[in-house]
Scaffold this motif. Structure first.
Motif, PDB file in Angstrom:
ATOM      1  N   PHE A  62       0.865  -1.185   0.000  1.00  6.91           N
ATOM      2  CA  PHE A  62       0.000   0.000   0.000  1.00  6.91           C
ATOM      3  C   PHE A  62       0.900   1.233   0.000  1.00  6.91           C
ATOM      4  CE2 PHE A  62      -2.911   3.205   1.516  1.00  6.91           C
ATOM      5  CZ  PHE A  62      -4.133   2.819   0.978  1.00  6.91           C
ATOM      6  N   PRO A  63       0.704   2.166  -0.946  1.00  9.37           N
ATOM      7  CA  PRO A  63       1.654   3.267  -1.128  1.00  9.37           C
ATOM      8  C   PRO A  63       1.597   4.335  -0.042  1.00  9.37           C
ATOM      9  CG  PRO A  63      -0.176   3.472  -2.668  1.00  9.37           C
ATOM     10  CD  PRO A  63      -0.346   2.140  -1.986  1.00  9.37           C
ATOM     11  N   VAL A  64       2.758   4.820   0.327  1.00  5.58           N
ATOM     12  CA  VAL A  64       2.873   5.882   1.325  1.00  5.58           C
ATOM     13  C   VAL A  64       2.125   7.135   0.870  1.00  5.58           C
ATOM     14  CG1 VAL A  64       4.499   7.401   2.515  1.00  5.58           C
ATOM     15  CG2 VAL A  64       5.095   5.003   2.131  1.00  5.58           C
ATOM     16  N   ALA A  65       2.082   7.369  -0.432  1.00  3.02           N
ATOM     17  CA  ALA A  65       1.481   8.595  -0.962  1.00  3.02           C
ATOM     18  C   ALA A  65      -0.040   8.600  -0.904  1.00  3.02           C
ATOM     19  CB  ALA A  65       1.950   8.815  -2.405  1.00  3.02           C
ATOM     20  N   ASP A  66      -0.664   7.450  -0.651  1.00  2.41           N
ATOM     21  CA  ASP A  66      -2.116   7.415  -0.477  1.00  2.41           C
ATOM     22  C   ASP A  66      -2.464   7.975   0.898  1.00  2.41           C
ATOM     23  OD1 ASP A  66      -4.772   6.241   0.415  1.00  2.41           O
ATOM     24  OD2 ASP A  66      -4.729   5.458  -1.628  1.00  2.41           O
ATOM     25  N   GLY A  67      -3.480   8.814   0.962  1.00  2.00           N
ATOM     26  CA  GLY A  67      -3.832   9.490   2.205  1.00  2.00           C
ATOM     27  C   GLY A  67      -4.235   8.576   3.340  1.00  2.00           C
ATOM     28  N   GLN A  68      -4.577   7.317   3.048  1.00  2.89           N
ATOM     29  CA  GLN A  68      -4.974   6.379   4.091  1.00  2.89           C
ATOM     30  C   GLN A  68      -3.816   5.499   4.564  1.00  2.89           C
ATOM     31  OE1 GLN A  68      -7.956   6.219   5.555  1.00  2.89           O
ATOM     32  NE2 GLN A  68      -8.732   7.895   4.309  1.00  2.89           N
ATOM     33  N   TYR A  69      -2.587   5.850   4.189  1.00  5.13           N
ATOM     34  CA  TYR A  69      -1.448   4.969   4.447  1.00  5.13           C
ATOM     35  C   TYR A  69      -1.297   4.598   5.922  1.00  5.13           C
ATOM     36  CZ  TYR A  69       3.329   3.253   4.822  1.00  5.13           C
ATOM     37  OH  TYR A  69       4.438   2.498   5.114  1.00  5.13           O
ATOM     38  N   ARG A  70      -1.553   5.524   6.831  1.00  4.80           N
ATOM     39  CA  ARG A  70      -1.317   5.256   8.254  1.00  4.80           C
ATOM     40  C   ARG A  70      -2.186   4.123   8.790  1.00  4.80           C
ATOM     41  NH1 ARG A  70      -0.416  11.103  11.295  1.00  4.80           N
ATOM     42  NH2 ARG A  70       1.442  11.733  10.099  1.00  4.80           N
ATOM     43  N   GLN A  71      -3.292   3.838   8.149  1.00  3.30           N
ATOM     44  CA  GLN A  71      -4.141   2.730   8.589  1.00  3.30           C
ATOM     45  C   GLN A  71      -3.544   1.372   8.203  1.00  3.30           C
ATOM     46  OE1 GLN A  71      -8.397   2.893   7.840  1.00  3.30           O
ATOM     47  NE2 GLN A  71      -8.231   5.049   7.279  1.00  3.30           N
ATOM     48  N   TYR A  72      -2.668   1.375   7.224  1.00  3.03           N
ATOM     49  CA  TYR A  72      -2.209   0.121   6.632  1.00  3.03           C
ATOM     50  C   TYR A  72      -0.899  -0.343   7.254  1.00  3.03           C
ATOM     51  CZ  TYR A  72      -6.049   0.279   3.372  1.00  3.03           C
ATOM     52  OH  TYR A  72      -7.305   0.270   2.840  1.00  3.03           O
TER      53      TYR A  72
END
Length: 417
Positions: free
Chosen positions: A82-92
């Motif tokens: 899951f890419p760091v640049a996606d805004g939901q990254y912290r959930q993953y």
């Protein structure tokens, strides 16, 4: 076909969840459809996906559940897919990488559909050979960071198709992203016909709905409505939704002395009955990827005054026929458009009727038919076998733990009965 949607969480209130369920519910009338939620936070979803849709989760975050995953040590390790640049990254995390990878690597679906950039990356990289891979974009390319755009340009060529919710965004993808061999197609979100009688246009309410977030520019709407009240104090404004801007908006209402005219109503579900009580819908966003509230209001017979922000409104509203488009951020233009409809009953009623008729093109049956045509062509191109029987095996090592058929509320085990 066996169609599998992959979504961040099917248990919230967001627009992506609503439109995914609308589409899944309609496709399930003819096909085997499942919605796979990466996270499960509640026993039952907020929106009803429909009895024919299979809903299951991959990571159980319900503390009372015997399958609770919150204490899994892999949640402390960073996600690598899951890419760091996606805004939901912290959930993953490493746990979601593993669960999503296991699901996609063993799925029995003919078509796998991702519903946000990070999940589209998973679909592109981890889906086993055979299923068609479709990535939905519910945001816009323009809102993605340069880092995310670069990653998607490298990854999306592994998809068979990318869908956007507007033609404008589809043009951006074709022009900027350069995705050889990937079909890029605009397919709008769908909105079902309301279960209430349409507005009769006589209620003296302007209605707005959505997240109380900066991009929605409710501050501009409130300032514009102050000018409306100066001429038509018999009208009021109701704003439905919740968000971090609530206190700031409440202070602005008090500052302008509008506490008897502008009301922050909180969230409402279903929203249709609230639209039907109004006579005009107002949308003053600085940016819209589509404009679900515009279609919802039109389906309830309301003309819409909307800012002509990028992408969404101009592809929904026919200016001067079923609504009015005004410059973004222009308080005077917004108040002028509202007063034009408020002061002219015949115009308001005529536009409301036109909105009701025109918005029927967003019915789930019509949108689902277009998706079905796309998916059928993708599976034929892939040469995949279409699994029409209800005995199709559900992929994923976690199906036994996570799978629930809504409306029947019983565990299916590892396979569909």
């Amino acid at each position: 076909m066996h169609i599998s949607f992959l979504i961040n969480s099917a248990y919230g209130m967001g627009g992506t969840i609503r439109t995914t369920f609308n589409l899944a519910r309609t496709l399930a009338e003819q096909h085997d459809v499942e919605v796979v939620s990466v996270f499960r936070y509640r026993d039952t979803p907020f929106f009803d996906p429909g009895e024919g849709v299979l809903l299951r989760g991959l990571v159980d975050m319900r503390r009372h559940s015997p399958s609770y995953d919150g204490d899994d040590p892999r949640r402390a390790d960073a996600a690598r897919v899951f890419p760091v640049a996606d805004g939901q990254y912290r959930q993953y995390s490493a746990l979601t990488d593993r669960r999503i990878g296991d699901h996609l690597g063993s799925t029995g679906a003919d078509v796998v559909v991702g519903t946000r950039p990070g999940l589209n990356v998973h679909v592109a990289r981890q889906t086993r050979r055979g299923p068609a891979r479709l990535g939905q974009e519910h945001l816009t390319l323009a809102t993605h960071s340069p880092r995310l755009k670069l990653l998607l340009r490298r990854t999306y060529p592994r998809l068979d198709a990318v869908t956007t919710v507007t033609e404008a965004d589809a043009r951006d993808y074709r022009r900027i992203m350069r995705l050889p061999g990937v079909r890029v197609q605009a397919l709008p979100n769908s909105v079902p016909a309301p279960a209430v009688r349409p507005s009769d246009g006589t209620g003296r309410w302007v209605v707005a709905a959505g997240r109380l977030a900066p991009a929605k520019r409710y501050d501009v709407l409130i300032r514009a409505f102050a000018r409306v009240v100066a001429e038509r104090p018999d009208w009021g404004l109701r704003i439905y939704g919740h968000g971090r801007e609530r206190e700031k908006l409440r202070s602005l209402i008090d500052e302008l002395g509008l506490y008897n005219h502008v009301f922050l109503m909180g969230p409402a579900n279903p929203i249709e009955a609230e639209w039907a009580k109004g006579a005009i819908c107002a949308v003053t966003s600085s940016l819209e990827s589509f404009g679900m509230t515009i279609v919802e209001a039109m389906r309830c017979g309301l003309p819409v005054v909307a800012t002509d922000c990028p992408h969404g409104p101009k592809e929904i509203i026919r200016d001067g026929e079923d609504g009015l488009l005004v410059p973004t951020g222009d308080v005077g233009a917004i108040s002028g458009a509202l007063l034009r409809l408020i002061d002219d009953d015949a115009l308001r009623l005529r536009m409301g009727s036109a909105a009701l008729t025109a918005s029927a093109r967003f019915d789930p049956a019509d949108v689902a038919a277009r998706y079905e045509d796309l998916m059928t062509s993708l599976t034929k191109r892939r040469g995949g076998t279409l699994h029409r029987a209800r005995g199709t095996l559900l992929g994923g090592a976690y199906a036994a733990k996570e799978t629930v058929r809504l409306g029947m509320a019983h565990v299916l085990g590892g396979a569909r009965r």
